[in-house]
Scaffold this motif. Structure first.
Motif, mmCIF file in Angstrom:
data_model
loop_
_atom_site.group_PDB
_atom_site.id
_atom_site.type_symbol
_atom_site.label_atom_id
_atom_site.label_comp_id
_atom_site.label_asym_id
_atom_site.label_seq_id
_atom_site.Cartn_x
_atom_site.Cartn_y
_atom_site.Cartn_z
ATOM 1 N N UNK A 1 -11.381 -14.786 23.953
ATOM 2 C CA UNK A 1 -10.210 -15.661 24.034
ATOM 3 C C UNK A 1 -9.051 -14.890 24.648
ATOM 4 N N UNK A 2 -8.011 -15.610 25.054
ATOM 5 C CA UNK A 2 -6.808 -14.891 25.491
ATOM 6 C C UNK A 2 -5.922 -14.667 24.289
ATOM 7 N N UNK A 3 -5.092 -13.649 24.358
ATOM 8 C CA UNK A 3 -4.314 -13.252 23.180
ATOM 9 C C UNK A 3 -3.356 -14.351 22.743
ATOM 10 N N UNK A 4 -2.888 -15.181 23.686
ATOM 11 C CA UNK A 4 -1.940 -16.247 23.349
ATOM 12 C C UNK A 4 -2.552 -17.286 22.415
ATOM 13 N N UNK A 5 -3.888 -17.323 22.347
ATOM 14 C CA UNK A 5 -4.571 -18.300 21.492
ATOM 15 C C UNK A 5 -5.019 -17.706 20.153
ATOM 16 N N UNK A 6 -4.775 -16.426 19.932
ATOM 17 C CA UNK A 6 -5.206 -15.797 18.668
ATOM 18 C C UNK A 6 -4.310 -16.275 17.524
ATOM 19 N N UNK A 7 -4.962 -16.652 16.444
ATOM 20 C CA UNK A 7 -4.222 -17.113 15.258
ATOM 21 C C UNK A 7 -4.655 -16.301 14.037
ATOM 22 N N UNK A 8 -3.707 -16.155 13.100
ATOM 23 C CA UNK A 8 -3.990 -15.523 11.794
ATOM 24 C C UNK A 8 -4.045 -16.655 10.757
ATOM 25 N N UNK A 9 -5.036 -16.751 9.906
ATOM 26 C CA UNK A 9 -6.168 -15.808 9.730
ATOM 27 C C UNK A 9 -7.433 -16.233 10.466
ATOM 28 N N UNK A 10 -7.301 -17.246 11.351
ATOM 29 C CA UNK A 10 -8.493 -17.792 12.011
ATOM 30 C C UNK A 10 -9.270 -16.722 12.774
ATOM 31 N N UNK A 11 -8.590 -15.881 13.540
ATOM 32 C CA UNK A 11 -9.262 -14.888 14.384
ATOM 33 C C UNK A 11 -9.162 -13.467 13.817
ATOM 34 N N UNK A 12 -7.974 -13.134 13.339
ATOM 35 C CA UNK A 12 -7.801 -11.819 12.692
ATOM 36 C C UNK A 12 -7.135 -12.064 11.331
ATOM 37 N N UNK A 13 -7.450 -11.254 10.320
ATOM 38 C CA UNK A 13 -6.999 -11.579 8.951
ATOM 39 C C UNK A 13 -5.501 -11.423 8.730
ATOM 40 N N UNK A 14 -4.868 -10.479 9.443
ATOM 41 C CA UNK A 14 -3.442 -10.233 9.195
ATOM 42 C C UNK A 14 -2.830 -9.543 10.410
ATOM 43 N N UNK A 15 -1.523 -9.392 10.380
ATOM 44 C CA UNK A 15 -0.828 -8.736 11.497
ATOM 45 C C UNK A 15 -1.258 -7.275 11.616
ATOM 46 N N UNK A 16 -1.274 -6.776 12.838
ATOM 47 C CA UNK A 16 -1.733 -5.409 13.098
ATOM 48 C C UNK A 16 -0.537 -4.479 13.292
ATOM 49 N N UNK A 17 -0.799 -3.185 13.192
ATOM 50 C CA UNK A 17 0.285 -2.212 13.357
ATOM 51 C C UNK A 17 0.353 -1.638 14.774
ATOM 52 N N UNK A 18 -0.682 -1.874 15.568
ATOM 53 C CA UNK A 18 -0.683 -1.320 16.933
ATOM 54 C C UNK A 18 -1.348 -2.289 17.907
ATOM 55 N N UNK A 19 -0.660 -2.585 19.007
ATOM 56 C CA UNK A 19 -1.260 -3.302 20.138
ATOM 57 C C UNK A 19 -1.419 -2.301 21.269
ATOM 58 N N UNK A 20 -2.645 -2.218 21.818
ATOM 59 C CA UNK A 20 -2.868 -1.395 23.019
ATOM 60 C C UNK A 20 -3.259 -2.342 24.147
ATOM 61 N N UNK A 21 -2.763 -2.077 25.317
ATOM 62 C CA UNK A 21 -3.082 -2.949 26.451
ATOM 63 C C UNK A 21 -2.877 -2.209 27.762
ATOM 64 N N UNK A 22 -3.599 -2.663 28.753
ATOM 65 C CA UNK A 22 -3.349 -2.181 30.129
ATOM 66 C C UNK A 22 -3.363 -3.386 31.059
ATOM 67 N N UNK A 23 -2.797 -4.499 30.553
ATOM 68 C CA UNK A 23 -2.706 -5.720 31.363
ATOM 69 C C UNK A 23 -1.508 -5.612 32.302
ATOM 70 N N UNK A 24 -1.548 -4.596 33.153
ATOM 71 C CA UNK A 24 -0.506 -4.388 34.159
ATOM 72 C C UNK A 24 -1.172 -4.288 35.523
ATOM 73 N N UNK A 25 -0.544 -4.892 36.522
ATOM 74 C CA UNK A 25 -1.067 -4.799 37.886
ATOM 75 C C UNK A 25 -0.146 -3.882 38.693
ATOM 76 N N UNK A 26 -0.332 -3.854 40.000
ATOM 77 C CA UNK A 26 0.475 -2.954 40.841
ATOM 78 C C UNK A 26 1.964 -3.278 40.767
ATOM 79 N N UNK A 27 2.289 -4.551 40.470
ATOM 80 C CA UNK A 27 3.684 -4.955 40.323
ATOM 81 C C UNK A 27 4.130 -5.001 38.875
ATOM 82 N N UNK A 28 3.401 -4.346 37.988
ATOM 83 C CA UNK A 28 3.629 -4.190 36.549
ATOM 84 C C UNK A 28 3.431 -5.478 35.750
#
Length: 845
Positions: free
Chosen positions: A234-261
């Motif tokens: 799924x895309x992150x915009x559709x993630x819901x608590x607790x449907x997909x993950x049980x609770x809020x997280x303490x760290x988001x890691x991502x590299x969803x950046x292109x050449x124009x950031x």
């Protein structure tokens, strides 16, 4: 069709049931064959479905006939736009024949035509796995593999420095207490696995692409982490608590950046993450456990820019000539590339192109110092929210070197945390390309020290936008812009003389002059700038038409005399009036002025196959400016029902004198179905008529290139820090690399160029589908790739080279799975195979 009957079958129950079934199967087979005979493919298909559901043991016997029926019925459904029925038929067929590579490939072709590229590529991939020697499926798969797994995945996974720095930042965050992690845009899952290895208790990873999600599942399982990483398709915009993950997280890691950031939606996804998925951020001065607070890697970014001169960018984004092979380009037709035009359109189009500037042919010249465009804090929700609504910032940069202003080049430094950072600067050895904003619509592009390059920068529609680029000159008392951008304001001229001049021009311009902005792809602009191409075609067309004229003149005069004698009149028209025109058809892909050039060569009726209305309007305006009557140029697609019927006679009693075919794609590959198009074209030519090009020679060169290896496949586990990713992603490697610039490709030539293949469009008996070529090794080394290009012969004397500096074509290369050590003086034998438009090159050992 074969007269198939069900084979005798023992039935434990015996009796009337089996007999009745066999009778129904027999009648259905007869009905199916009758329907095929009268071309009622829909009914025939229904009968075959019944036969196979009642007598599955007949699968082998009816397989080929069933395939034929399915394909013909699917063509009819496609023509009627009954898409759901078409897909339903294929699903039924694949239930019956799940391992049939031909049906899989055909399903993929239909899906691809409908625009479902990801799904189509999946079917092509399955067909290749079922039969690795199935040429049609291989060709289809190679062409769409980039949509399944984009090439930058390989390049990034081979970037040891990038992997090491991301791993270190994630390890540091987890060790400081960020034990619950969400990986947004997981790709192969490498960042999730870094987090798990660092000791994170809970790791969640979301990936929107079905192919990449399935690939990540395989990779995570192979690294024995499937129990500790939860993958979400799924895309992150559709993630819901607790449907997909049980609770809020303490760290988001991502590299969803292109050449124009911002181009991969990092701002939108992080705003959503901060609002719905992350714990609250730690405020300054607090030193409590990181597990209680939210944090993002990367933490922030600084975007940098530089104004540059670059001939390669210029020729792909600005039409730099006023006359092309005698055709004048009028001022009321403005050509723009999509990157520039997106500033004014409502569509969300990427407002830049990307280039590996360290490898751009001819290099580039810095005209300004590097300057800071903006900074962004990914750990500040309010700042992220304000980006989209903030008014554009105005920036003025002093010029340090004189030259032609071609583009604003952009890169960034990604600050993962307070200790670890990654730069995408062209001076860095990195997997990243740079964002390039071509400069267009200036009155004067020449700038010098003392001038200032002015621009407006903003973040709109999830893109970094650089707009309203202008130049302020030192000699202007009031720092007046040399150029006028989209919002032209006469008062901004300031200078009274300039104002008067501008008003005078306004008064003398034609009030009814039509102005057309014509959006062209960068390859189409490069084609317009390709002078040898247009002059070569003009010369070749002129020779063909000259050779046809005497014969035509004789035939016409002879017919005219007979008409005069039979009518008994002494009236005589001029030969010019009674001559039929020559018919010239240009079926080039995209925008082409060749039909207008043909129209200057005498009594010619040229036909263009351009599709877009803006391109037709531009061609009409160019015709008008060159004093052609408006009706001289015809747009052929208005005369034919659909594109597939493009190759047909100009009139029921006439044939073409010249047909121009597009043989080579801008990517460096042979166009699909070109030999089939050539076969039809030969039947539509008048005696002495020609197809252009008449034949094509393919040339190749043996090289050693580590770059091509790394851009084509993940090289072992060392670069991915011991994680086992290569065998899974390398399933999607393709042996052909396209859109190469051979002039700037980092490589060592190991041989001289050799002729690999001849494709003759006029005399097909000269073509061979298999050829062996001996290549002499002139330098010892490690053979990794065979780049190739073409010489296109319009006739025996006029040749176009797709590897020349002026060429709008790029080159391609076959990349070897296993490099071969070669020694100077030895000979290698290459096996060259040509199937449809696919060419394969293998080294015989």
């Amino acid at each position: 069709m074969s007269n198939l009957r069900p084979r005798s079958r023992r039935d434990a129950g015996g009796g009337a049931g089996a007999a009745g079934r066999d009778e129904l199967v027999s009648r259905s087979l007869q009905s199916a064959e009758h329907c095929l005979g009268v071309q009622d493919f829909g009914t025939a298909y229904a009968h075959y479905l019944l036969v196979l559901s009642l007598a599955p043991e007949l699968k082998h016997d009816v397989k080929e006939t069933f395939q034929y029926t399915l394909f013909r019925w699917a063509e009819e459904l496609d023509a009627l736009s009954r898409i759901q029925d078409l897909l339903g038929c294929y699903e039924q067929a694949l239930e019956l024949f799940p391992d049939d590579e031909v049906i899989c490939n055909s399903m993929g072709e239909h899906l691809f035509r409908m625009g479902f590229r990801d799904e189509a590529a999946g079917y092509f991939h399955k067909a290749v796995k079922l039969n690795p020697d199935f040429s049609d499926a291989k060709e289809n798969f190679y062409r769409v593999a980039n949509w399944l797994v984009e090439r930058w995945h390989f390049i990034m996974l081979n970037d040891t420095k990038r992997n090491t720095i991301y791993n270190a930042a994630i390890q540091k965050a987890v060790c400081l207490g960020s034990k619950s992690v969400l990986d947004i845009g997981a790709g192969t899952g490498i960042l999730s696995m870094f987090a798990k290895k660092a000791g994170a208790h809970s790791v969640y990873a979301c990936e929107l692409s079905k192919t990449m999600y399935e690939l990540a599942c395989d990779v995570v399982a192979a690294n024995k982490m499937e129990g500790g990483i939860k993958l979400l398709h799924t895309k992150s915009l559709d993630i819901e608590i607790p449907k997909h993950i049980p609770e809020r997280v303490s760290l988001v890691v991502t590299e969803t950046v292109d050449a124009g950031l911002f181009g991969e939606g990092i701002v939108e996804s992080l705003i959503h993450a901060w609002e719905h998925l992350l714990l609250q951020p730690k405020t300054k001065g607090e030193s409590a456990n990181c597990e209680k607070y939210g944090k993002v890697i990367p933490a922030s970014a600084v975007i940098f820019g530089m104004a540059v001169e670059c001939a390669e960018i210029r020729r792909h984004h600005r039409v730099g000539i006023k006359d092309i092979a005698g055709i004048h380009l009028p001022t009321n037709v403005k050509f723009q590339s999509p990157a520039y035009s997106s500033v004014d359109t409502e569509e969300t189009i990427e407002p830049y192109t990307t280039e590996k500037m360290s490898r751009v042919p001819g290099g580039y010249l810095a005209l300004t110092e590097c300057f800071e465009i903006m900074t962004v804090d990914f750990n500040n929700l309010q700042e992220l929210k304000s980006l989209a609504t903030k008014k554009p910032d105005k920036i003025g940069i002093p010029v340090i070197k004189e030259g032609i202003l071609d583009a604003i080049m952009v890169w960034f430094v990604l600050q993962l945390d307070d200790e670890h950072s990654l730069s995408t600067s062209p001076s860095e050895e990195t997997c990243w390309e740079q964002a390039v904003y071509p400069v267009q619509d200036l009155a004067d592009y020449w700038i010098k020290p003392g001038d200032h390059v002015m621009m407006e920068v903003s973040c709109q529609d999830c893109y970094l936008r650089i707009q309203s680029v202008s130049v302020l000159g030192l000699e202007c008392e009031m720092d007046v812009a040399k150029s006028f951008t989209q919002n032209k304001d006469l008062l901004s001229l300031g200078n009274e003389a300039e104002l008067c001049s501008a008003l005078a021009n306004l008064q003398t311009s034609k009030p009814d002059a039509v102005e057309q902005t014509c959006i062209l792809e960068s390859t189409e602009i490069a084609l317009l700038n390709n002078i040898p191409y247009h002059e070569g075609f003009k010369m070749a067309m002129s020779k063909v038409l000259s050779s046809l004229t005497p014969e035509k003149l004789y035939q016409t005069m002879d017919t005219h005399r007979q008409n005069e004698m039979s009518s008994g009149t002494g009236q005589s028209n001029t030969v010019q009036n009674i001559l039929e025109p020559f018919y010239v058809l240009d079926v080039s892909e995209g925008f082409s002025i060749l039909p207008i050039i043909a129209g200057t060569l005498g009594q010619v009726k040229p036909y263009s196959s351009v599709e877009k209305d803006q391109h037709r309007i531009a061609l009409d305006l160019i015709s008008e400016a060159n004093h052609f009557p408006k009706e001289t140029l015809e747009f052929w697609l208005r005369h034919v029902e659909d594109e597939s019927a493009m190759l047909q006679r100009p009139k029921s009693d006439k044939l073409w004198s010249i047909i121009i075919l597009d043989v080579i794609e801008p990517s460096g590959l042979i166009q699909q179905e070109i030999m089939e198009k050539a076969a039809i074209s030969r039947c539509l030519l008048q005696s002495g008529g020609k197809i252009f090009p008449q034949y094509v020679l393919m040339f190749g060169l043996l090289v050693e290139s580590q770059t091509l290896l790394e851009e084509n496949a993940v090289q072992g586990t060392e670069r991915t820090l011991g994680l086992n990713i290569a065998p899974f992603i390398n399933q999607f490697q393709v042996p052909i690399r396209v859109f190469l610039d051979l002039s700037s490709l980092p490589c060592i030539p190991l041989s001289k160029p050799v002729e690999l293949l001849r494709l003759d469009l006029m005399t097909p008996y000269l073509n061979t589908s298999n050829r062996e070529v001996k290549v002499y090794i002139c330098k010892s080394g490690r053979l990794t790739a065979i780049p190739f290009w073409y010489h296109m012969y319009l006739d025996e004397e006029i040749r176009l080279d797709t590897s020349s500096e002026a060429s709008h074509w790029k080159q391609a290369a076959v990349v070897l799975d296993n490099p071969i050590q070669v020694e100077m003086g030895e000979e290698l034998v290459l096996s060259v195979q040509h199937h449809k438009s696919n060419v394969s090159i293998t080294v015989k050992q």
